[in-house]
Scaffold this active site. Sequence first.
Site, PDB file in Angstrom:
ATOM      1  N   PRO A   2       0.839  -1.208   0.000  1.00  0.00           N
ATOM      2  CG  PRO A   2      -0.720  -1.553   1.685  1.00  0.00           C
ATOM      3  CD  PRO A   2       0.572  -2.074   1.140  1.00  0.00           C
ATOM      4  CD  GLU A   3       3.081   2.635  -4.315  1.00  0.00           C
ATOM      5  OE1 GLU A   3       3.147   3.753  -4.851  1.00  0.00           O
ATOM      6  OE2 GLU A   3       3.352   1.582  -4.916  1.00  0.00           O
ATOM      7  CE  LYS A  59       5.402   3.950   0.422  1.00  0.00           C
ATOM      8  NZ  LYS A  59       6.442   3.029  -0.077  1.00  0.00           N
ATOM      9  NE  ARG A 128       5.332 -11.959   1.531  1.00  0.00           N
ATOM     10  CZ  ARG A 128       6.254 -11.600   0.653  1.00  0.00           C
ATOM     11  NH1 ARG A 128       5.906 -10.906  -0.400  1.00  0.00           N
ATOM     12  NH2 ARG A 128       7.508 -11.934   0.832  1.00  0.00           N
ATOM     13  NE  ARG A 278      10.205  -2.661  -4.872  1.00  0.00           N
ATOM     14  CZ  ARG A 278       9.648  -1.737  -4.107  1.00  0.00           C
ATOM     15  NH1 ARG A 278      10.387  -1.055  -3.273  1.00  0.00           N
ATOM     16  NH2 ARG A 278       8.355  -1.505  -4.158  1.00  0.00           N
TER      17      ARG A 278
END
Length: 289
Positions: A2-3, A59, A128, A278
Site C-alpha cells: 500500500p502506498e 505510508k 505475509r 524492484r
Amino acid sequence: MPELPEVESTVRGLERLIVGRRITGVWSDAPKLIKGGTFGKFEKDIKGKKIISLSRRAKNVLIHLDEGYLLLIHLKMTGHLMVGHWSLPKKGPVRPEGDGDLLDKVNGYIHVVFMLDDGRMVALSDLRKFAKVVLGKEEEVLKREKMSKIGPEATDIPLSEFKKIMSGSKKSVKMVLMDQEKIAGIGNIYSDDILWKAKVHPLRPAGSLSDAEIRSIYKAAKDILSIAIKLGGTSISDYRDVFGGKGGYGDRRLVYRRDGEPCKRCGSPIKRMKMGGRSARFCPDCQKI
Ligand SMILES: [Zn+2]
C-alpha cells in the site's frame, strides 16, 4: 505494498467509522506484529483508550488516542485494515460475521483485532505478517519510528523543494521518487505510472533532468496521486478498503504490471526491467533514456 493513496483511503474510511469510539479490548494470534513491548503491556495500555482522530504520514496510519497516546500501523507488504464483526474462536481461524466483501479470501488473514465500545471491530488482515503495530505516547512513537526523517508528503511538497531534491541527487529518478526520506508516500506502483505520464525513463539520473522534465514529473505525481485517492487506491495485489472492497485505480493504472500490453500513448509493448531488487515498467518508445 500500500502506498499513499491506499493508506489515505484507509485513514479516510476509518475516520468516518471509528472516531469517538473507545477500544475495549484487543486480540492477536501474531503478537510479533506488535513492536516495542509485550502483548500483555500493549493490551493493558490500549484498553479503555478513546479514538480522538486519525491521520496519515507517508505510508503510516496514525490513530490518535486520548491521554496523549498514538497507535501507529504500517501495513507493509500485504496488510489492510477493515471494520466489521469477526468471531474469534480460541482455536481455529477467525471468521467474519455476515456476508459481502469481508468473506473474500484476501481479507481472511486476520492477525490483530481491536474491539470497540459499539460492538464493532477493527481488524488487520495480513497474509505475509510483515505489518507493524506500535503503541505509546505520541512523541515516543514518532521518535521510535524516526518519523522526523521522513521527507515532505508527495501530495503537499512545493515545486521548488521537489526541484531541489531532484537536482541534488545522482540516483535514478525512480529511486528518488520512492525514497521516503526524500519524498513521502510513493512506491513502485505510482512511481511507474508517474514516470510514464511524464515521459521520463526510470533510470534517468535525477540530477540530469531538465527543468521542464522535473515540472512534468511533479505535475504527473500530483495528478496521479489525487486520482488514485479519489478512486480508493489500487487493489491488484492484497490491498482492500475498510469494507474489504477493491479500490478503483487498478483498472485505470497506466503501466504498473502491464508488462507486454500496448502503451496507451504509442502502442509499443510495455517493458519490465529489474532495478535494485524492484521492477520498473516503462514504454521504451515514450520514455527514452
Ligand atoms: Zn509509448
